[in-house]
Design an enzyme around this catalytic site. Structure first.
Site, PDB file in Angstrom:
ATOM      1  N   LYS A 119       0.829  -1.221   0.000  1.00  0.00           N
ATOM      2  CA  LYS A 119       0.000   0.000   0.000  1.00  0.00           C
ATOM      3  C   LYS A 119       0.860   1.266   0.000  1.00  0.00           C
ATOM      4  O   LYS A 119       0.341   2.373  -0.068  1.00  0.00           O
ATOM      5  CB  LYS A 119      -0.903   0.010   1.237  1.00  0.00           C
ATOM      6  CG  LYS A 119      -2.142  -0.874   1.071  1.00  0.00           C
ATOM      7  CD  LYS A 119      -3.214  -0.578   2.106  1.00  0.00           C
ATOM      8  CE  LYS A 119      -2.781  -0.885   3.508  1.00  0.00           C
ATOM      9  NZ  LYS A 119      -3.783  -1.023   4.523  1.00  0.00           N
ATOM     10  N   LYS A 200     -11.854 -20.678   1.551  1.00  0.00           N
ATOM     11  CA  LYS A 200     -11.934 -21.172   2.928  1.00  0.00           C
ATOM     12  C   LYS A 200     -12.930 -20.320   3.713  1.00  0.00           C
ATOM     13  O   LYS A 200     -12.897 -19.088   3.620  1.00  0.00           O
ATOM     14  CB  LYS A 200     -10.540 -21.078   3.562  1.00  0.00           C
ATOM     15  CG  LYS A 200     -10.506 -21.383   5.044  1.00  0.00           C
ATOM     16  CD  LYS A 200      -9.139 -21.109   5.634  1.00  0.00           C
ATOM     17  CE  LYS A 200      -9.098 -21.382   7.115  1.00  0.00           C
ATOM     18  NZ  LYS A 200      -9.163 -20.330   8.053  1.00  0.00           N
ATOM     19  N   LYS A 203     -14.065 -15.514   8.837  1.00  0.00           N
ATOM     20  CA  LYS A 203     -14.657 -14.199   9.102  1.00  0.00           C
ATOM     21  C   LYS A 203     -13.985 -13.146   8.238  1.00  0.00           C
ATOM     22  O   LYS A 203     -14.611 -12.190   7.820  1.00  0.00           O
ATOM     23  CB  LYS A 203     -14.458 -13.716  10.535  1.00  0.00           C
ATOM     24  CG  LYS A 203     -14.551 -14.664  11.613  1.00  0.00           C
ATOM     25  CD  LYS A 203     -14.361 -13.972  12.946  1.00  0.00           C
ATOM     26  CE  LYS A 203     -13.030 -14.312  13.595  1.00  0.00           C
ATOM     27  NZ  LYS A 203     -12.890 -15.728  13.957  1.00  0.00           N
TER      28      LYS A 203
HETATM   29  P1  ADP Z   1     -11.494 -17.253  11.028  1.00  0.00           P
HETATM   30  O1  ADP Z   1     -10.681 -17.717   9.830  1.00  0.00           O
HETATM   31  O2  ADP Z   1     -12.948 -17.224  10.730  1.00  0.00           O
HETATM   32  O3  ADP Z   1     -10.967 -15.951  11.610  1.00  0.00           O
HETATM   33  P2  ADP Z   1     -10.163 -18.423  13.257  1.00  0.00           P
HETATM   34  O4  ADP Z   1      -8.834 -18.156  12.612  1.00  0.00           O
HETATM   35  O5  ADP Z   1     -10.570 -17.625  14.447  1.00  0.00           O
HETATM   36  O6  ADP Z   1     -11.289 -18.355  12.136  1.00  0.00           O
HETATM   37  O7  ADP Z   1     -10.215 -19.962  13.592  1.00  0.00           O
HETATM   38  C1  ADP Z   1     -10.532 -20.564  14.825  1.00  0.00           C
HETATM   39  C2  ADP Z   1     -10.352 -22.064  14.638  1.00  0.00           C
HETATM   40  O8  ADP Z   1     -11.247 -22.572  13.618  1.00  0.00           O
HETATM   41  C3  ADP Z   1      -8.927 -22.454  14.162  1.00  0.00           C
HETATM   42  O9  ADP Z   1      -8.528 -23.652  14.807  1.00  0.00           O
HETATM   43  C4  ADP Z   1      -9.091 -22.679  12.674  1.00  0.00           C
HETATM   44  O10 ADP Z   1      -8.152 -23.591  12.159  1.00  0.00           O
HETATM   45  C5  ADP Z   1     -10.529 -23.231  12.569  1.00  0.00           C
HETATM   46  N1  ADP Z   1     -11.129 -22.853  11.274  1.00  0.00           N
HETATM   47  C6  ADP Z   1     -11.484 -21.612  10.888  1.00  0.00           C
HETATM   48  N2  ADP Z   1     -12.016 -21.614   9.637  1.00  0.00           N
HETATM   49  C7  ADP Z   1     -11.976 -22.903   9.221  1.00  0.00           C
HETATM   50  C8  ADP Z   1     -12.375 -23.561   8.001  1.00  0.00           C
HETATM   51  N3  ADP Z   1     -12.921 -22.901   6.996  1.00  0.00           N
HETATM   52  N4  ADP Z   1     -12.198 -24.892   7.916  1.00  0.00           N
HETATM   53  C9  ADP Z   1     -11.651 -25.567   8.951  1.00  0.00           C
HETATM   54  N5  ADP Z   1     -11.260 -25.024  10.113  1.00  0.00           N
HETATM   55  C10 ADP Z   1     -11.404 -23.698  10.265  1.00  0.00           C
END
Ligand code: ADP
Ligand code: TRP
Length: 331
Positions: A119, A200, A203
């Site tokens: 950026k 994937k 959030k």
């Molecule tokens: P986000 O990607 O929504 O911010 P987080 O990083 O807070 O989610 O993930 C919290 C937990 O959920 C972690 O252990 C992560 O590996 C798992 N997780 C998040 N999204 C997925 C997904 N699409 N498939 C499998 N596991 C996931």
């Protein structure tokens, strides 16, 4: 003695079905075999969550999500990271043994720097020391409970490797096993749950199916899944459809076979496939949602469960700190 499984979830937003199948369900599966310690990583969330009301509420939402999904607080030590001050004491001790260069290599920090550079912003713009030292606090979370296995998604593996590096250099320095070396318990590829747009579910991509929303919202969300322009008549391939991939998580074998048959036969539009998906998702989530609503209706009772968990956790955490202090000559 049973081995120890430990994991944490950052309360940074609504739980979604990616979190449920990728993190919560496999971690709960492990509680059959392991002594489990599961927690809400609220100080990790503070790096990005600056709205006190929001953070206060996501802490409870994630805690209620674990309980509604079947975590038994009689069997699992379940607590908030912020209730265990020994974790932060250990984190300070770990810092003394952590090369700054190791932190420079952390994926999340590198990604933040790269984004700034692209950026044209100052390299360190918006990067706080909480983000930079994130892996050290996470190492303390893990090491303090003598964890054997840490069930996490692939994105977290580097953090576990850093925890191993830090613990190993401490053990090597003192010539004894002061700290236990943890291992990552990684999910298979198939455990990457696709989101509404096929990427994937996350959030950060705004493509999630939340776990705890009213039925109407759930249906609306599922109807937003991106599809290609194949007509109703055309036969469709279930194996390349994210609707079908999601369906497989919720439907039994006979249901999966039946829907796969309808895909291949043609004559089924994407709207019908989504409706089938909604039916099985709703069937599975309804009881969990009801338990969640009941738990969220009594926050003092929920807080009590977390406090009781912290009471069980603190003596274990204190013992690790004491062991380290003794080895270090600070006793
Ligand atoms: P986000 O990607 O929504 O911010 P987080 O990083 O807070 O989610 O993930 C919290 C937990 O959920 C972690 O252990 C992560 O590996 C798992 N997780 C998040 N999204 C997925 C997904 N699409 N498939 C499998 N596991 C996931
Ligand atoms: N970093 C993890 C995540 O973003 C959350 C977390 C914090 C964690 N401390 C932990 C996970 C300790 C496992 C063990 O998902």
């Amino acid at each position: 003695m049973k081995k120890i499984s430990l994991t944490g979830i950052k309360p940074t937003g609504d739980l979604h079905i990616g979190n449920y199948f990728g993190a919560i369900k496999p971690a709960l599966e492990l509680t059959k075999e392991y002594d489990a310690r599961y927690f809400i990583a609220d100080y990790h969330a503070l790096n990005t969550m600056r709205d006190p009301k929001g953070l206060n509420s996501t802490i409870r939402q994630v805690a209620a999500g674990w309980l509604a999904s079947g975590l038994d607080p009689e069997k699992v030590i379940f607590y908030r990271q912020s209730s265990i001050p020994e974790v932060f004491e250990l984190a300070t001790m770990l810092m003394a043994f952590t090369a700054k260069g190791l932190m420079n290599r952390a994926h999340a920090y590198k990604a933040a720097i790269q984004e700034n550079n692209e950026k044209g912003d100052d390299t360190d713009a918006g990067i706080n020391m909480g983000l930079f030292t994130y892996p050290i606090l996470m190492a303390a979370d893990i090491i303090i409970f003598d964890s054997d296995i840490v069930p996490v998604g692939k994105d977290q593996v580097q953090h576990i490797e850093m925890a191993q590096d830090i613990a190993q250099s401490i053990n090597a320095n003192y010539g004894q096993q002061v700290l236990k070396i943890p291992q990552a318990g990684v999910q298979e590829d198939s455990a990457v749950i696709p989101g509404l747009d096929g990427r994937k579910m996350s959030k950060s991509y705004n493509n999630v199916i939340p776990l705890f929303v009213p039925e109407k919202t759930l249906r609306k969300t599922i109807m937003r899944i991106t599809t290609n322009s194949q007509s109703v008549e055309e036969p469709k391939d279930p194996d390349t459809s994210q609707i079908f991939q999601l369906y497989k998580l919720f439907a039994d074998a006979a249901e999966q076979e039946a829907l796969a048959g309808r895909y291949r036969a043609g004559g089924m539009g994407w709207g019908d496939a989504k409706e089938e998906l909604f039916q099985v998702v709703n069937r599975c989530l309804t009881p969990i949602r009801e338990r969640y609503d009941t738990i969220m209706a009594d926050i003092p009772a929920l807080d009590k469960i977390l406090e009781q968990g912290a009471e069980k956790a603190r003596p274990i955490a204190a013992a690790t700190v004491k062991r380290f202090r003794k080895a270090a000559g600070i006793d």
